[in-house]
Design a protein around this motif. Structure first.
Motif, PDB file in Angstrom:
ATOM      1  N   THR A  51     -96.220  41.222  -1.892  1.00  0.00           N
ATOM      2  CA  THR A  51     -97.114  40.337  -1.150  1.00  0.00           C
ATOM      3  C   THR A  51     -98.201  39.794  -2.086  1.00  0.00           C
ATOM      4  O   THR A  51     -98.613  40.482  -3.011  1.00  0.00           O
ATOM      5  N   ALA A  52     -98.593  38.560  -1.836  1.00  0.00           N
ATOM      6  CA  ALA A  52     -99.543  37.912  -2.743  1.00  0.00           C
ATOM      7  C   ALA A  52    -100.735  37.374  -1.974  1.00  0.00           C
ATOM      8  O   ALA A  52    -100.610  36.979  -0.817  1.00  0.00           O
ATOM      9  N   VAL A  53    -101.866  37.357  -2.643  1.00  0.00           N
ATOM     10  CA  VAL A  53    -103.056  36.719  -2.085  1.00  0.00           C
ATOM     11  C   VAL A  53    -103.433  35.620  -3.075  1.00  0.00           C
ATOM     12  O   VAL A  53    -103.829  35.898  -4.208  1.00  0.00           O
ATOM     13  N   PHE A  54    -103.268  34.373  -2.632  1.00  0.00           N
ATOM     14  CA  PHE A  54    -103.495  33.252  -3.555  1.00  0.00           C
ATOM     15  C   PHE A  54    -104.971  32.860  -3.547  1.00  0.00           C
ATOM     16  O   PHE A  54    -105.341  31.730  -3.269  1.00  0.00           O
ATOM     17  N   ALA A  55    -105.800  33.871  -3.834  1.00  0.00           N
ATOM     18  CA  ALA A  55    -107.237  33.630  -3.938  1.00  0.00           C
ATOM     19  C   ALA A  55    -107.572  33.610  -5.428  1.00  0.00           C
ATOM     20  O   ALA A  55    -106.680  33.591  -6.270  1.00  0.00           O
ATOM     21  N   GLU A  56    -108.870  33.636  -5.735  1.00  0.00           N
ATOM     22  CA  GLU A  56    -109.281  33.691  -7.135  1.00  0.00           C
ATOM     23  C   GLU A  56    -110.081  34.957  -7.378  1.00  0.00           C
ATOM     24  O   GLU A  56    -111.134  35.105  -6.769  1.00  0.00           O
ATOM     25  N   PRO A  57    -109.648  35.887  -8.209  1.00  0.00           N
ATOM     26  CA  PRO A  57    -108.413  35.846  -8.972  1.00  0.00           C
ATOM     27  C   PRO A  57    -107.206  36.164  -8.088  1.00  0.00           C
ATOM     28  O   PRO A  57    -107.316  36.953  -7.153  1.00  0.00           O
ATOM     29  N   GLU A  58    -106.082  35.512  -8.421  1.00  0.00           N
ATOM     30  CA  GLU A  58    -104.849  35.760  -7.674  1.00  0.00           C
ATOM     31  C   GLU A  58    -104.520  37.255  -7.726  1.00  0.00           C
ATOM     32  O   GLU A  58    -104.704  37.908  -8.754  1.00  0.00           O
ATOM     33  N   SER A  59    -104.045  37.768  -6.606  1.00  0.00           N
ATOM     34  CA  SER A  59    -103.768  39.205  -6.525  1.00  0.00           C
ATOM     35  C   SER A  59    -102.418  39.404  -5.873  1.00  0.00           C
ATOM     36  O   SER A  59    -102.091  38.698  -4.915  1.00  0.00           O
ATOM     37  N   ALA A  60    -101.639  40.356  -6.370  1.00  0.00           N
ATOM     38  CA  ALA A  60    -100.320  40.577  -5.783  1.00  0.00           C
ATOM     39  C   ALA A  60     -99.934  42.027  -5.971  1.00  0.00           C
ATOM     40  O   ALA A  60    -100.401  42.698  -6.903  1.00  0.00           O
ATOM     41  N   ALA A  61     -99.088  42.503  -5.059  1.00  0.00           N
ATOM     42  CA  ALA A  61     -98.741  43.926  -5.092  1.00  0.00           C
ATOM     43  C   ALA A  61     -97.373  44.159  -4.501  1.00  0.00           C
ATOM     44  O   ALA A  61     -96.888  43.372  -3.681  1.00  0.00           O
ATOM     45  N   ILE A  62     -96.776  45.259  -4.922  1.00  0.00           N
ATOM     46  CA  ILE A  62     -95.545  45.727  -4.284  1.00  0.00           C
ATOM     47  C   ILE A  62     -95.542  47.254  -4.340  1.00  0.00           C
ATOM     48  O   ILE A  62     -95.993  47.846  -5.329  1.00  0.00           O
ATOM     49  N   GLY A  63     -95.056  47.862  -3.273  1.00  0.00           N
ATOM     50  CA  GLY A  63     -94.984  49.324  -3.240  1.00  0.00           C
ATOM     51  C   GLY A  63     -96.280  49.957  -2.779  1.00  0.00           C
ATOM     52  O   GLY A  63     -97.097  49.326  -2.123  1.00  0.00           O
ATOM     53  N   LEU A  64     -96.440  51.222  -3.161  1.00  0.00           N
ATOM     54  CA  LEU A  64     -97.553  52.014  -2.632  1.00  0.00           C
ATOM     55  C   LEU A  64     -98.865  51.725  -3.359  1.00  0.00           C
ATOM     56  O   LEU A  64     -98.879  51.451  -4.563  1.00  0.00           O
ATOM     57  N   THR A  65     -99.966  51.828  -2.618  1.00  0.00           N
ATOM     58  CA  THR A  65    -101.284  51.805  -3.251  1.00  0.00           C
ATOM     59  C   THR A  65    -101.500  53.178  -3.891  1.00  0.00           C
ATOM     60  O   THR A  65    -100.775  54.139  -3.589  1.00  0.00           O
ATOM     61  N   GLU A  66    -102.543  53.258  -4.723  1.00  0.00           N
ATOM     62  CA  GLU A  66    -102.836  54.551  -5.358  1.00  0.00           C
ATOM     63  C   GLU A  66    -103.140  55.606  -4.294  1.00  0.00           C
ATOM     64  O   GLU A  66    -102.630  56.735  -4.368  1.00  0.00           O
ATOM     65  N   ALA A  67    -103.919  55.231  -3.285  1.00  0.00           N
ATOM     66  CA  ALA A  67    -104.286  56.204  -2.239  1.00  0.00           C
ATOM     67  C   ALA A  67    -103.047  56.678  -1.483  1.00  0.00           C
ATOM     68  O   ALA A  67    -102.911  57.868  -1.184  1.00  0.00           O
ATOM     69  N   GLU A  68    -102.135  55.744  -1.186  1.00  0.00           N
ATOM     70  CA  GLU A  68    -100.912  56.138  -0.473  1.00  0.00           C
ATOM     71  C   GLU A  68    -100.045  57.037  -1.362  1.00  0.00           C
ATOM     72  O   GLU A  68     -99.543  58.076  -0.915  1.00  0.00           O
ATOM     73  N   ALA A  69     -99.859  56.609  -2.617  1.00  0.00           N
ATOM     74  CA  ALA A  69     -98.961  57.342  -3.504  1.00  0.00           C
ATOM     75  C   ALA A  69     -99.459  58.767  -3.743  1.00  0.00           C
ATOM     76  O   ALA A  69     -98.667  59.704  -3.849  1.00  0.00           O
ATOM     77  N   ALA A  70    -100.790  58.927  -3.797  1.00  0.00           N
ATOM     78  CA  ALA A  70    -101.362  60.249  -4.081  1.00  0.00           C
ATOM     79  C   ALA A  70    -101.044  61.262  -2.986  1.00  0.00           C
ATOM     80  O   ALA A  70    -101.122  62.468  -3.215  1.00  0.00           O
ATOM     81  N   THR A  71    -100.691  60.751  -1.805  1.00  0.00           N
ATOM     82  CA  THR A  71    -100.355  61.695  -0.724  1.00  0.00           C
ATOM     83  C   THR A  71     -98.854  62.010  -0.708  1.00  0.00           C
ATOM     84  O   THR A  71     -98.386  62.742   0.148  1.00  0.00           O
ATOM     85  N   HIS A  72     -98.101  61.399  -1.623  1.00  0.00           N
ATOM     86  CA  HIS A  72     -96.648  61.589  -1.637  1.00  0.00           C
ATOM     87  C   HIS A  72     -96.178  62.513  -2.749  1.00  0.00           C
ATOM     88  O   HIS A  72     -94.998  62.571  -3.063  1.00  0.00           O
ATOM     89  N   GLY A  73     -97.114  63.173  -3.440  1.00  0.00           N
ATOM     90  CA  GLY A  73     -96.714  64.058  -4.540  1.00  0.00           C
ATOM     91  C   GLY A  73     -97.509  63.734  -5.789  1.00  0.00           C
ATOM     92  O   GLY A  73     -98.433  62.907  -5.765  1.00  0.00           O
ATOM     93  N   ASP A  74     -97.123  64.352  -6.907  1.00  0.00           N
ATOM     94  CA  ASP A  74     -97.847  64.148  -8.164  1.00  0.00           C
ATOM     95  C   ASP A  74     -97.521  62.765  -8.731  1.00  0.00           C
ATOM     96  O   ASP A  74     -96.350  62.381  -8.825  1.00  0.00           O
ATOM     97  N   ILE A  75     -98.571  62.051  -9.127  1.00  0.00           N
ATOM     98  CA  ILE A  75     -98.355  60.697  -9.667  1.00  0.00           C
ATOM     99  C   ILE A  75     -99.159  60.476 -10.942  1.00  0.00           C
ATOM    100  O   ILE A  75    -100.165  61.156 -11.181  1.00  0.00           O
ATOM    101  N   ASP A  76     -98.687  59.516 -11.719  1.00  0.00           N
ATOM    102  CA  ASP A  76     -99.427  59.051 -12.892  1.00  0.00           C
ATOM    103  C   ASP A  76     -99.831  57.602 -12.641  1.00  0.00           C
ATOM    104  O   ASP A  76     -99.026  56.821 -12.125  1.00  0.00           O
ATOM    105  N   VAL A  77    -101.067  57.283 -13.030  1.00  0.00           N
ATOM    106  CA  VAL A  77    -101.570  55.932 -12.779  1.00  0.00           C
ATOM    107  C   VAL A  77    -101.935  55.291 -14.120  1.00  0.00           C
ATOM    108  O   VAL A  77    -102.747  55.837 -14.874  1.00  0.00           O
TER     109      VAL A  77
END
Ligand code: FAD
Length: 458
Positions: free
Chosen positions: A339-365
């Motif tokens: 998903t993308a946000v065509f604002a300034e600065p343009e922002s886009a993402a796919i998959g889990l946020t850091e907060a979400e991923a941290a609840t799914h097990g050990d992660i590296d960021v």
């Protein structure tokens, strides 16, 4: 019983048009009914005109940078020219959609449809009843406007594209991507712009780094943000609209725009007459194949409240037509959607946020924040952000978040390896292309921080 059609589609937007074309291509007798303009929200008053206006608004950033590259620019902006050229383009696209539909043999009916039974609907203006083996509800949604005194003095994104004149000032209520994109559009075109939002920061649900970075980007572009506040009333004040805020302040604006969410178009559609069940939040309830509780009635796109994005509606329309008219049951996987946000600065993402991923097990960021090359000759300090979130064990990429020029294009391409369950070693195998911003994604060395047992460790 012989029906007039195999398929009647209500709504010629992203989902309906795709379903009608594919079903007709499989030999079905199809009619698609549209009460406004063929192309729907995306083409007429959503993605397409929005992106054209985003392009228009970005020139001001470029003009700011131009002197550092030796250019002197004496720039003036003319709103009516932009509106007229946008109109020309969406009219062209609307024509292309109609010929695309007719080319596959689907009939386009300009009218409002109301369902009268599991296999029938009425054309409201023609006052004619039609029957079909299947009905597809693809009626999309409409902007929600809060029920406050003077609400009729405000506009929504539907009207924002065609304002007669460019306002000197605008207040936008909302914190989602529509609010933020219109704020950067208007600010980029020189309008004094204010966002008011009841939450504590824009873009709820996005990764915190993207939210903070975009908030700072808006600040840098002179966009006022008023948080934890909402508009309680509007009233006319000379030629302006005076907004009353929940903190007791009153302030006048040329235009007040509500970007306070969208609701499904189900009102007066006759779904009750066919016994179609709605979910508690008012959307049409469907199964994985987009079938409602009535076996002859299906629904796709925004009206089903799954993921309100054009490519998702298109995919659902395609899957419906494959399932019903090509004997090929197809369900859409909604689990990994960029998903993308065509604002300034343009922002886009796919998959889990850091907060979400941290609840799914050990992660590296892995995070890279750097001044993009385009800014290096100027005093502009705005940084670009690249963030990769991986499983600690095996390195599977769980989330990717990018902020800066080209973010949406980069995330779209990264969606391919992510869909293939790529891990960090797969990213690392790619040799960097230099000088690019995206090379950061394949050159991350050590994690910026890690989470073990849900606890952040630097
Ligand atoms: P729609 O495209 O809304 O089509 C529904 C159609 O049904 C409409 O044409 C309507 O007139 C018609 N209709 C409704 N009721 C009836 C009836 N009873 N009889 C006949 N016709 C009827 N998505 C993205 O992926 N990227 C973006 O950048 C993006 N930007 C957006 C910007 C804005 C400002 C908005 C509002 C939306 C944006 N979207 C974006 C979302 C995208 O536009 C929608 O997700 C998409 O259009 C949904 O398609 P749909 O087929 O469900 O409905």
């Amino acid at each position: 019983m012989e029906h007039d059609y195999d398929l009647l589609v209500i709504g010629a937007g992203s989902g309906g048009v795709r379903a009608a074309r594919v079903a007709a291509g499989h030999g079905a007798r199809v009619a698609i009914i549209e009460e406004y303009r063929v192309g729907g929200t995306c083409v007429i008053r959503g993605c397409v005109p929005k992106k054209l206006y985003v392009f228009a608004s970005r020139f001001s950033d470029m003009f700011d940078l131009a002197p550092s590259f030796g250019w002197t620019v004496d720039a003036n902006f003319d709103w009516p020219t932009l509106v007229a050229n946008k109109e020309k383009e969406i009219t062209r696209l609307e024509g292309a959609y109609v010929s695309g539909l007719e080319g596959t043999g689907a009939e386009v009916i300009r009218d409002r449809a109301e369902i009268t039974g599991p296999n029938t609907l009425r054309l409201v203006n023609a006052d004619r009843e039609l029957s079909a083996r299947y009905i597809l509800v693809a009626t999309g949604g409409h902007p929600f406007v809060p029920d406050i005194p003077g609400r009729e003095l405000g506009i929504t994104s539907d009207e924002a594209f065609d304002l007669e004149t460019l306002p000197n000032s605008i207040l936008i209520e909302g914190g989602g991507y529509v609010a933020v994109e219109f704020a950067t559009i208007f600010a980029g075109l020189g309008v004094d712009t204010t966002i008011v939002y009841r939450g504590d920061c824009i873009l709820r649900g996005f990764d915190e780094d993207l939210r903070e970075g975009l908030d700072a980007g808006l600040e840098r572009r002179g966009i006022r943000r008023i948080y934890q506040t909402n508009v309680t009333a509007l009233r006319k004040q000379d030629d302006k609209v005076c907004a009353s805020f929940s903190d007791g302040v009153d302030a006048p604006f040329d235009v007040v725009m509500f970007a306070t969410g969208r609701r499904p178009n189900v009102r007066g559609l006759g779904l009750d007459k066919a016994g179609v069940k709605l979910a508690t939040n008012g959307v049409v309830e469907v199964d994985a194949y987009s079938k409602t509780n009535v076996p002859s009635i299906y629904a796709v796109g925004d009206v089903t409240g799954r993921v309100a994005l054009t490519p998702v509606a298109i995919r659902e329309g395609q899957a419906f037509a494959e399932t019903v008219f090509n004997d090929n049951p197809t369900a859409v996987d909604h689990s990994l959607i960029g998903t993308a946000v065509f604002a300034e600065p343009e922002s886009a993402a796919i998959g889990l946020t850091e907060a979400e991923a941290a609840t799914h097990g050990d992660i590296d960021v892995y995070i890279a924040k750097f001044r993009p090359m385009m800014n290096t000759l100027s005093t502009r300090s705005e940084r670009m952000l690249m963030k990769l979130i991986t499983e600690a064990d095996g390195g599977k990429v769980l989330g990717l978040h990018i902020q800066g020029a080209g973010a949406a294009e980069m995330v779209q391409l990264a969606a391919i390896p992510m869909g293939m369950q790529a891990n960090k070693a797969d990213f690392d195998r790619a040799i960097a292309m230099h000088p690019t911003a995206a090379e950061e994604l394949v050159t991350f060395k050590a994690p910026t921080h890690i989470y073990r047992d849900g606890v952040k460790q630097d």
